[in-house]
Design a protein around this motif. Structure first.
Motif, PDB file in Angstrom:
ATOM      1  N   VAL A 124       0.701  -1.248  -0.069  1.00 25.81           N
ATOM      2  CA  VAL A 124       0.275   0.036  -0.060  1.00 25.81           C
ATOM      3  C   VAL A 124       0.899   1.518   0.319  1.00 25.81           C
ATOM      4  O   VAL A 124       2.167   1.222   0.952  1.00 25.81           O
ATOM      5  N   ASP A 125       0.883   2.295  -1.017  1.00 24.81           N
ATOM      6  CA  ASP A 125       1.278   2.924  -0.796  1.00 24.81           C
ATOM      7  C   ASP A 125       1.608   4.061   0.150  1.00 24.81           C
ATOM      8  O   ASP A 125       0.725   4.749   0.422  1.00 24.81           O
ATOM      9  N   LYS A 126       2.546   4.823   0.256  1.00 25.81           N
ATOM     10  CA  LYS A 126       2.679   5.696   1.427  1.00 25.81           C
ATOM     11  C   LYS A 126       1.827   6.485   1.376  1.00 25.81           C
ATOM     12  O   LYS A 126       1.237   7.899   2.832  1.00 25.81           O
ATOM     13  N   SER A 127       1.555   7.809   0.916  1.00 27.98           N
ATOM     14  CA  SER A 127      -0.033   8.197   0.438  1.00 27.98           C
ATOM     15  C   SER A 127      -0.907   8.002   0.999  1.00 27.98           C
ATOM     16  O   SER A 127      -1.345   8.848   1.214  1.00 27.98           O
ATOM     17  N   PHE A 128      -0.950   6.213   1.137  1.00 32.72           N
ATOM     18  CA  PHE A 128      -2.234   5.753   1.830  1.00 32.72           C
ATOM     19  C   PHE A 128      -2.514   6.064   3.496  1.00 32.72           C
ATOM     20  O   PHE A 128      -2.985   6.148   3.884  1.00 32.72           O
ATOM     21  N   VAL A 129      -1.037   6.355   4.233  1.00 35.68           N
ATOM     22  CA  VAL A 129      -0.286   6.052   5.455  1.00 35.68           C
ATOM     23  C   VAL A 129      -0.965   7.843   6.367  1.00 35.68           C
ATOM     24  O   VAL A 129      -1.035   7.704   7.171  1.00 35.68           O
ATOM     25  N   GLN A 130      -0.050   8.333   5.338  1.00 36.12           N
ATOM     26  CA  GLN A 130       0.681   9.693   6.037  1.00 36.12           C
ATOM     27  C   GLN A 130      -0.595  10.038   6.553  1.00 36.12           C
ATOM     28  O   GLN A 130      -0.420  10.873   7.629  1.00 36.12           O
ATOM     29  N   ASP A 131      -2.252  10.042   6.224  1.00 38.67           N
ATOM     30  CA  ASP A 131      -3.109  10.546   6.040  1.00 38.67           C
ATOM     31  C   ASP A 131      -4.124   9.952   7.037  1.00 38.67           C
ATOM     32  O   ASP A 131      -5.639  10.458   7.744  1.00 38.67           O
ATOM     33  N   VAL A 148       5.110   3.950   6.724  1.00 36.61           N
ATOM     34  CA  VAL A 148       4.675   4.326   8.041  1.00 36.61           C
ATOM     35  C   VAL A 148       5.292   4.808   8.774  1.00 36.61           C
ATOM     36  O   VAL A 148       6.328   4.679   9.374  1.00 36.61           O
ATOM     37  N   GLU A 149       5.186   6.252   9.610  1.00 37.94           N
ATOM     38  CA  GLU A 149       6.424   7.223  10.100  1.00 37.94           C
ATOM     39  C   GLU A 149       6.343   7.069  11.534  1.00 37.94           C
ATOM     40  O   GLU A 149       6.776   7.775  12.731  1.00 37.94           O
ATOM     41  N   THR A 150       4.849   6.933  12.345  1.00 35.43           N
ATOM     42  CA  THR A 150       4.602   7.271  13.889  1.00 35.43           C
ATOM     43  C   THR A 150       4.280   6.194  14.296  1.00 35.43           C
ATOM     44  O   THR A 150       3.325   5.535  13.577  1.00 35.43           O
ATOM     45  N   LEU A 151       3.936   6.532  15.688  1.00 35.56           N
ATOM     46  CA  LEU A 151       3.306   4.935  16.232  1.00 35.56           C
ATOM     47  C   LEU A 151       2.004   4.805  16.064  1.00 35.56           C
ATOM     48  O   LEU A 151       1.771   3.993  15.831  1.00 35.56           O
ATOM     49  N   ALA A 152       1.461   6.391  16.016  1.00 35.95           N
ATOM     50  CA  ALA A 152      -0.168   6.386  15.769  1.00 35.95           C
ATOM     51  C   ALA A 152      -0.387   5.974  14.050  1.00 35.95           C
ATOM     52  O   ALA A 152      -1.300   4.654  14.143  1.00 35.95           O
ATOM     53  N   GLN A 153      -0.100   5.535  13.471  1.00 34.62           N
ATOM     54  CA  GLN A 153      -0.046   5.657  11.717  1.00 34.62           C
ATOM     55  C   GLN A 153       0.466   4.267  11.655  1.00 34.62           C
ATOM     56  O   GLN A 153      -0.743   3.217  11.629  1.00 34.62           O
ATOM     57  N   PHE A 154       1.574   3.193  13.224  1.00 32.35           N
ATOM     58  CA  PHE A 154       1.973   2.333  13.114  1.00 32.35           C
ATOM     59  C   PHE A 154       0.422   1.055  13.639  1.00 32.35           C
ATOM     60  O   PHE A 154      -0.266   0.036  12.657  1.00 32.35           O
ATOM     61  N   GLU A 155      -0.031   2.039  14.795  1.00 34.63           N
ATOM     62  CA  GLU A 155      -1.011   1.483  15.307  1.00 34.63           C
ATOM     63  C   GLU A 155      -2.703   1.244  14.956  1.00 34.63           C
ATOM     64  O   GLU A 155      -3.075   0.200  14.908  1.00 34.63           O
ATOM     65  N   TYR A 156      -2.832   2.627  13.765  1.00 35.68           N
ATOM     66  CA  TYR A 156      -3.847   2.298  12.783  1.00 35.68           C
ATOM     67  C   TYR A 156      -3.439   0.590  11.667  1.00 35.68           C
ATOM     68  O   TYR A 156      -4.478   0.210  11.694  1.00 35.68           O
ATOM     69  N   VAL A 157      -2.241   0.515  10.859  1.00 31.94           N
ATOM     70  CA  VAL A 157      -2.134  -0.223  10.166  1.00 31.94           C
ATOM     71  C   VAL A 157      -2.657  -1.699  10.801  1.00 31.94           C
ATOM     72  O   VAL A 157      -2.527  -2.584  10.182  1.00 31.94           O
ATOM     73  N   ARG A 158      -1.722  -1.585  11.817  1.00 30.98           N
ATOM     74  CA  ARG A 158      -1.974  -2.960  12.695  1.00 30.98           C
ATOM     75  C   ARG A 158      -3.187  -3.249  12.810  1.00 30.98           C
ATOM     76  O   ARG A 158      -4.329  -4.841  12.744  1.00 30.98           O
ATOM     77  N   ASP A 159      -3.882  -2.474  13.435  1.00 37.65           N
ATOM     78  CA  ASP A 159      -5.798  -2.644  13.508  1.00 37.65           C
ATOM     79  C   ASP A 159      -6.227  -2.462  12.216  1.00 37.65           C
ATOM     80  O   ASP A 159      -8.003  -3.344  12.641  1.00 37.65           O
ATOM     81  N   LEU A 160      -6.381  -1.935  11.399  1.00 39.03           N
ATOM     82  CA  LEU A 160      -6.725  -2.605  10.105  1.00 39.03           C
ATOM     83  C   LEU A 160      -6.325  -3.682   9.452  1.00 39.03           C
ATOM     84  O   LEU A 160      -6.803  -3.595   8.274  1.00 39.03           O
ATOM     85  N   GLY A 161      -5.375  -4.381  10.036  1.00 40.40           N
ATOM     86  CA  GLY A 161      -5.107  -5.775  10.063  1.00 40.40           C
ATOM     87  C   GLY A 161      -3.882  -6.493   8.658  1.00 40.40           C
ATOM     88  O   GLY A 161      -3.369  -7.057   7.917  1.00 40.40           O
ATOM     89  N   VAL A 162      -3.536  -4.942   8.514  1.00 38.24           N
ATOM     90  CA  VAL A 162      -2.534  -4.696   7.595  1.00 38.24           C
ATOM     91  C   VAL A 162      -1.098  -6.252   8.412  1.00 38.24           C
ATOM     92  O   VAL A 162      -1.107  -6.207   9.623  1.00 38.24           O
ATOM     93  N   ASP A 163      -0.632  -6.744   7.444  1.00 38.79           N
ATOM     94  CA  ASP A 163       0.469  -7.952   7.826  1.00 38.79           C
ATOM     95  C   ASP A 163       2.116  -7.115   7.689  1.00 38.79           C
ATOM     96  O   ASP A 163       2.540  -8.321   9.056  1.00 38.79           O
ATOM     97  N   PHE A 164       2.498  -6.377   7.170  1.00 38.59           N
ATOM     98  CA  PHE A 164       3.961  -5.915   6.794  1.00 38.59           C
ATOM     99  C   PHE A 164       3.496  -4.264   7.078  1.00 38.59           C
ATOM    100  O   PHE A 164       3.190  -3.685   6.275  1.00 38.59           O
ATOM    101  N   ALA A 165       5.092  -4.111   8.034  1.00 37.94           N
ATOM    102  CA  ALA A 165       5.423  -2.431   8.285  1.00 37.94           C
ATOM    103  C   ALA A 165       6.482  -2.227   7.260  1.00 37.94           C
ATOM    104  O   ALA A 165       7.574  -2.845   8.232  1.00 37.94           O
TER     105      ALA A 165
END
Ligand code: C2E
Ligand code: MG
Ligand code: MG
Ligand code: MG
Length: 286
Positions: A202-209, A239-256
């Motif tokens: 998933v491109d970083k443009s979907f992660v940053q916001d 994935v730049e921040t803890l908050a982003q990391f927690e979101y991708v984790r909670d959304l079911g993403v496998d790898f960061a």
């Protein structure tokens, strides 16, 4: 007046077009020089599993320094692609990646899987799959330790059969295919239907916001569900921040992958990273 504005505008247009050409020519000269004089190196950015936060591998990124100044890949890759230098650069990056992998093994470290970017022109070269196979053999690397990241532009175009044949050959060897910058191209969904891949990135443009945008959260959630239904894994990049990391984790993403976990590292730093993470996990077990 209008006449002067017109002339001014034309001159401005002329000089910026000329500047663009000068810039491209200069970049091409830098690329040619780097190919002849070992100017290319690689950087390695760690990728981790989201649930366990364990290191699973690296993405390899081409690096070019000219007179000590960093030239970003976003600048030299398009010029190299246009001028036909991509197969040479791609081969160099693969060789440097495999040499790094072998060195880590020799030092008793586990680098995990290496994800190497392949540009569309490189992927479409006749004999690309065979070249990769030869290199794997020569460097004694298992195909299952290699991921090739391709973009959707590699899939688009006239020779759909050739592309599918190359994909099948690579996957039959045991190499994984990752669809990079997923979501930024067009007709991404039909590519998932038409081509056999193993992973989407998933491109970083979907992660940053993610923190601000409920829409982006819904998008990633949907992509993850879709990917998992198709038996594909999902990597989130940038994935730049803890908050982003927690979101991708909670959304079911496998790898960061991203600055939150680690920046792209020089081979020496990557070795340090591995030896630190692997001795600390050994201490935890012991
Ligand atoms: P990419 O494959 O999508 O690689 C990820 C890019 O995101 C890298 O930029 C990486 O440094 C950057 N990045 C990683 N984590 C973060 C983060 O947390 N935040 C932000 N803002 N950025 C992050 P880089 O190294 O400048 O590479 C740019 C692009 O150039 C790559 O995008 C890839 O498309 C291309 N490229 C790089 N190396 C190669 C190569 O060896 N071959 C080919 N064909 N293309 C390459
Ligand atoms: Mg990539
Ligand atoms: Mg990417
Ligand atoms: Mg990207």
């Amino acid at each position: 007046d209008a006449k002067r504005n017109g002339r001014g505008a034309w001159r401005f247009f002329d000089s910026s077009a000329q500047k663009r050409i000068d810039h491209r020519e200069r970049l091409e000269a830098i690329v040619v020089d780097a190919l002849a004089n070992e100017g290319f190196t690689i950087a390695l950015q760690p990728i981790c599993s989201v649930t366990k936060q364990e290191h699973v591998g690296f993405e390899v990124l081409a690096r070019l320094f000219h007179d000590g100044i960093f030239v970003p890949p976003d600048q030299f890759i398009p010029v190299a692609e246009e001028q036909g230098h991509i197969p040479a650069i791609g081969r160099l990056v693969l060789e440097k990646s495999f040499a790094f992998f072998g060195e880590m093994k020799n030092h008793g470290l586990h680098p995990g899987r290496l994800a190497v970017n392949v540009s569309p022109a490189q992927f479409r070269e006749p004999g690309f799959a065979e070249e990769v196979q030869d290199l794997l053999f020569r460097y004694c690397i298992a195909p299952t330790d290699l991921v090739l990241e391709i973009t959707e532009t590699a899939l688009i175009g006239r020779s759909k059969e050739l592309v599918e044949k190359t994909l099948c050959r690579l996957r039959a060897m045991g190499i994984s295919i990752s669809l990079d910058d997923f979501g930024t191209g067009f007709s991404s969904l039909s590519h998932l239907r038409d081509f056999s891949v193993d992973e989407i990135k998933v491109d970083k443009s979907f992660v940053q916001d993610l923190e601000a945008s409920a829409g982006d959260r819904a998008l990633i959630k949907g992509l993850v569900e879709l990917a998992h239904c198709l038996d594909l894994s999902v990597v989130a990049e940038g994935v730049e921040t803890l908050a982003q990391f927690e979101y991708v984790r909670d959304l079911g993403v496998d790898f960061a992958q991203g600055f939150f976990h680690a920046r792209p590292l020089s081979p020496r730093e990557a070795e340090e990273f591995l030896s630190q993470s692997q001795t600390s996990s050994m201490l935890q077990i012991g």
